[in-house]
Scaffold this motif. Structure first.
Motif, PDB file in Angstrom:
ATOM      1  N   THR A  66      15.227   9.800  13.752  1.00  0.00           N
ATOM      2  CA  THR A  66      15.641  10.117  14.841  1.00  0.00           C
ATOM      3  C   THR A  66      14.908  10.471  16.078  1.00  0.00           C
ATOM      4  O   THR A  66      13.598  10.882  15.930  1.00  0.00           O
TER       5      THR A  66
ATOM      6  N   CYS B  74      18.078   2.633  27.828  1.00  0.00           N
ATOM      7  CA  CYS B  74      18.060   2.733  26.436  1.00  0.00           C
ATOM      8  C   CYS B  74      19.472   2.198  25.578  1.00  0.00           C
ATOM      9  O   CYS B  74      19.243   1.463  24.723  1.00  0.00           O
TER      10      CYS B  74
ATOM     11  N   LEU C 299      14.804   3.137  13.583  1.00  0.00           N
ATOM     12  CA  LEU C 299      15.552   3.907  14.485  1.00  0.00           C
ATOM     13  C   LEU C 299      17.035   4.056  14.060  1.00  0.00           C
ATOM     14  O   LEU C 299      17.585   2.922  14.042  1.00  0.00           O
TER      15      LEU C 299
ATOM     16  N   LEU D  67      19.325   7.967  18.614  1.00  0.00           N
ATOM     17  CA  LEU D  67      18.478   8.119  19.776  1.00  0.00           C
ATOM     18  C   LEU D  67      19.161   9.302  20.598  1.00  0.00           C
ATOM     19  O   LEU D  67      20.480   8.921  20.997  1.00  0.00           O
TER      20      LEU D  67
ATOM     21  N   ILE E 215       9.952   2.519  22.165  1.00  0.00           N
ATOM     22  CA  ILE E 215      10.393   3.473  20.987  1.00  0.00           C
ATOM     23  C   ILE E 215      10.845   2.445  19.955  1.00  0.00           C
ATOM     24  O   ILE E 215      10.649   2.617  18.809  1.00  0.00           O
TER      25      ILE E 215
END
Ligand SMILES: Cc1ncc(COP(=O)(O)O)c(C=O)c1O
Length: 332
Positions: A286, A186, A170, A173, A163
């Motif tokens: 997102t 994550c 980003l 998440l 990701i």
């Protein structure tokens, strides 16, 4: 051209769906269902089996045993078949029939625990069953996805960096919480990243993972009837709770646009959309994680008699009824 000789060698890691045209909020959905196990659990299963092989816990004649609501069981069935181990999956009545048949087709044995335990629900009953089994025969090897650090480390090593590589900007998440392996892998990775990322856990109403009261849950995958041992809440910025009716609605809304996802994806998308509706998200990048696809849920989430019996005749309203193909305004 990927050419493989063992099923666990392939996984699509780079596919995202842009949900803005469907829901009106910016959200990229990372699709984890495109591999031979059909779910994100391929990574957990591979990491745990390789860990046990590395530690010398698995020997010729070992029988893998695991408690699973389905997807980890399918992934372990696949890997066990690929590597020549026997595998016994302990599940409960919420496991989809097709998931169970899939495990059996891959050569695994499936035991269904019928009665929830008094304090630990179905999960507690499954774990008690696995413990009792292991006490009877030294050949059983319980990988224990609920406490095994290989579970979260698999996502720390693969899902999160994948990701980060695609979304260098980003901001937020969204990750569904079952064992919290995906969430913790994550959360720990982005906790050490070069820019701050807000980690939003998505859980179902009725799950006790984040200290909420227990309640009825019919959709497998997300939610726990005990506190997840892997969860470290200090790594998570907030938790959003989603009612199962909203899970059903989100799944059907995606399906009306041709995207057939599993139940936990509906939960994660519904939770993300409610969060995005409460924040000024226009400039935010997102991402949410979609753990599997919808075919395993044809007899439940996508069958009118199943969801109307459980959530009421009107659960979808008119817009999301199968066959209506009504396109609603692009907001959740
Ligand atoms: C469909 C589905 N969604 C979500 C999850 C939760 O993932 P994790 O156990 O990493 O929290 C699972 C795990 O079994 C799953 O099968």
């Amino acid at each position: 051209m990927p050419v493989i000789s063992v099923p666990e060698a392939f996984n699509e890691e780079e596919l995202y769906v842009d949900l803005r045209p469907i829901f009106g909020h910016p959200l990229y959905l990372k699709c984890e269902g495109f591999n031979f196990a059909g779910s994100v659990k391929l990574k957990t299963a591979t990491a745990m089996v390789e860990g046990a092989e590395r530690d010398g816990v698995l020997a010729p004649g070992s029988i893998l045993v695991e408690s699973s609501s389905g997807n980890l069981g399918v992934a372990l069935s696949m890997i066990a078949a690929s590597r020549g181990y026997r595998f016994l999956c302990v599940t409960d009545p919420r496991c989809n029939l097709s998931t169970r048949l899939l495990m059996e087709a891959l050569g695994s044995e499936v035991h269904v625990v019928d009665e929830p335990s008094v304090s630990g629900g179905y999960l507690g009953a499954r774990i008690n069953y696995v413990r009792a089994l292991c006490a009877t025969d030294g050949r059983y090897v319980w990988l224990d996805q609920y406490t095994n650090p290989d579970n979260w480390q698999a996502h720390y090593r693969t899902t999160a960096p994948a990701i980060a590589g695609q979304f260098p900007q980003l901001d937020v998440l969204f990750v569904g919480a079952g064992t919290t392996g995906t969430l913790m892998g994550c959360a720990r990775y982005f906790g050490e990243w070069r820019r701050p990322v807000r980690i939003v856990a998505v859980d179902s109403v009725g799950s006790v993972s984040f200290g909420h009261p227990p309640g009825r849950r019919m959709i497998p995958g997300l939610g726990m009837s005990m506190r997840p041992p892997l969860l470290d809440e200090s790594c998570v910025d907030e938790a959003v709770h989603v009612e199962e009716v909203d899970t059903i609605r989100a799944c059907h809304r995606l399906a009306r646009h041709g995207f057939l996802f599993g139940g936990s994806t509906g939960t994660v998308v519904a939770g993300a959309m409610s969060w995005l509706a409460r924040h000024d998200a226009r400039e935010l990048t997102t991402v949410a994680i979609a753990p599997d696809l919808g075919e395993r849920y044809l007899g439940t989430i996508y069958q009118a008699s199943w969801f109307q019996d459980r959530y009421g005749e009107d659960v979808l309203g008119s817009g999301d009824l199968p066959g209506h193909h009504v396109r609603e305004a692009a907001s959740y």
